[in-house]
Design a protein around this motif. Sequence first.
Motif, short mmCIF file in Angstrom:
data_model
loop_
_atom_site.label_atom_id
_atom_site.label_comp_id
_atom_site.label_asym_id
_atom_site.label_seq_id
_atom_site.Cartn_x
_atom_site.Cartn_y
_atom_site.Cartn_z
N GLU A 28 18.90 -3.38 0.05
CA GLU A 28 18.34 -3.23 1.40
C GLU A 28 17.06 -2.41 1.37
N GLU A 29 17.06 -1.33 0.59
CA GLU A 29 15.85 -0.50 0.48
C GLU A 29 14.71 -1.29 -0.14
N MET A 30 15.02 -2.09 -1.15
CA MET A 30 13.99 -2.92 -1.78
C MET A 30 13.43 -3.94 -0.79
N ARG A 31 14.30 -4.57 -0.04
CA ARG A 31 13.87 -5.56 0.95
C ARG A 31 12.97 -4.90 2.00
N ASN A 32 13.38 -3.73 2.49
CA ASN A 32 12.58 -3.02 3.49
C ASN A 32 11.23 -2.60 2.93
N LEU A 33 11.23 -2.06 1.72
CA LEU A 33 9.98 -1.62 1.11
C LEU A 33 9.02 -2.78 0.93
N LEU A 34 9.52 -3.91 0.48
CA LEU A 34 8.69 -5.11 0.34
C LEU A 34 8.12 -5.54 1.68
N GLN A 35 8.98 -5.58 2.68
CA GLN A 35 8.55 -6.00 4.01
C GLN A 35 7.50 -5.04 4.58
N TYR A 36 7.75 -3.74 4.48
CA TYR A 36 6.80 -2.76 4.98
C TYR A 36 5.47 -2.84 4.25
N ASN A 37 5.53 -2.96 2.93
CA ASN A 37 4.30 -3.05 2.15
C ASN A 37 3.49 -4.27 2.57
N ASN A 38 4.15 -5.39 2.73
CA ASN A 38 3.44 -6.62 3.13
C ASN A 38 2.81 -6.46 4.50
N GLN A 39 3.55 -5.92 5.46
CA GLN A 39 3.03 -5.73 6.81
C GLN A 39 1.85 -4.76 6.81
N CYS A 40 2.00 -3.68 6.08
CA CYS A 40 0.93 -2.67 6.06
C CYS A 40 -0.30 -3.16 5.32
N GLN A 41 -0.11 -3.95 4.28
CA GLN A 41 -1.26 -4.47 3.56
C GLN A 41 -2.05 -5.42 4.47
N ARG A 42 -1.34 -6.25 5.22
CA ARG A 42 -2.03 -7.17 6.13
C ARG A 42 -2.78 -6.41 7.21
N SER A 43 -2.17 -5.39 7.79
CA SER A 43 -2.81 -4.68 8.90
C SER A 43 -3.91 -3.73 8.44
N SER A 44 -3.77 -3.17 7.24
CA SER A 44 -4.75 -2.18 6.77
C SER A 44 -5.94 -2.80 6.05
N GLY A 45 -5.70 -3.94 5.41
CA GLY A 45 -6.75 -4.54 4.60
C GLY A 45 -6.89 -3.90 3.22
N ALA A 46 -5.94 -3.04 2.85
CA ALA A 46 -5.98 -2.44 1.51
C ALA A 46 -5.83 -3.53 0.46
N THR A 47 -6.55 -3.39 -0.62
CA THR A 47 -6.48 -4.39 -1.68
C THR A 47 -5.27 -4.12 -2.56
N GLN A 48 -4.87 -5.15 -3.27
CA GLN A 48 -3.76 -5.02 -4.23
C GLN A 48 -4.09 -3.94 -5.26
N GLN A 49 -5.31 -3.95 -5.74
CA GLN A 49 -5.72 -2.98 -6.76
C GLN A 49 -5.66 -1.55 -6.23
N GLU A 50 -6.08 -1.34 -4.99
CA GLU A 50 -6.02 0.01 -4.41
C GLU A 50 -4.57 0.51 -4.35
N ILE A 51 -3.67 -0.37 -3.94
CA ILE A 51 -2.26 0.02 -3.80
C ILE A 51 -1.66 0.32 -5.16
N ILE A 52 -1.87 -0.56 -6.11
CA ILE A 52 -1.31 -0.35 -7.45
C ILE A 52 -1.91 0.89 -8.10
N SER A 53 -3.20 1.09 -7.94
CA SER A 53 -3.85 2.29 -8.51
C SER A 53 -3.28 3.56 -7.90
N ALA A 54 -3.04 3.55 -6.59
CA ALA A 54 -2.46 4.74 -5.93
C ALA A 54 -1.07 5.03 -6.48
N LEU A 55 -0.31 3.99 -6.75
CA LEU A 55 1.03 4.18 -7.32
C LEU A 55 0.95 4.76 -8.72
#
Length: 137
Positions: A28-55
Amino acid sequence: MVNFKIILVGICVISIVSCQLMINFSPEEMRNLLQYNNQCQRSSGATQQEIISALQNRFSDSPALKSHIFCLGKKMGFVSDNGTFQRETIRNRMGKYLKDQSKMDQLMDKCFTGNGNPKESTYNAIKCISGNRSMVI
């Protein structure tokens, strides 16, 4: 149509977070995290590289990344719309993953300084936590 790039980034996010923090998320936590990440990426416009680099503890100063991090914090219930950190929620939800829960308050005191701007405050807090995660894991 499903955007496979977003799904791939979500899988990378979960994989990197799990490995770095040695966390075994429930399905459930994995499903939520995936869903939140997808929603936030769409609304923020953050690139995949920015997100992975931050991690990987390499944070860009991008407004899109700051929006993404703030969005995730709100969706996870860790920060309010006005940028107030929800310490009890964070303590309760993250405590089960920490080897030394007593250090969590020290980390929050150090990193949750706030500056009036909710996105900047959340970004700076996550950057601080990422740089100091050895305190609690």
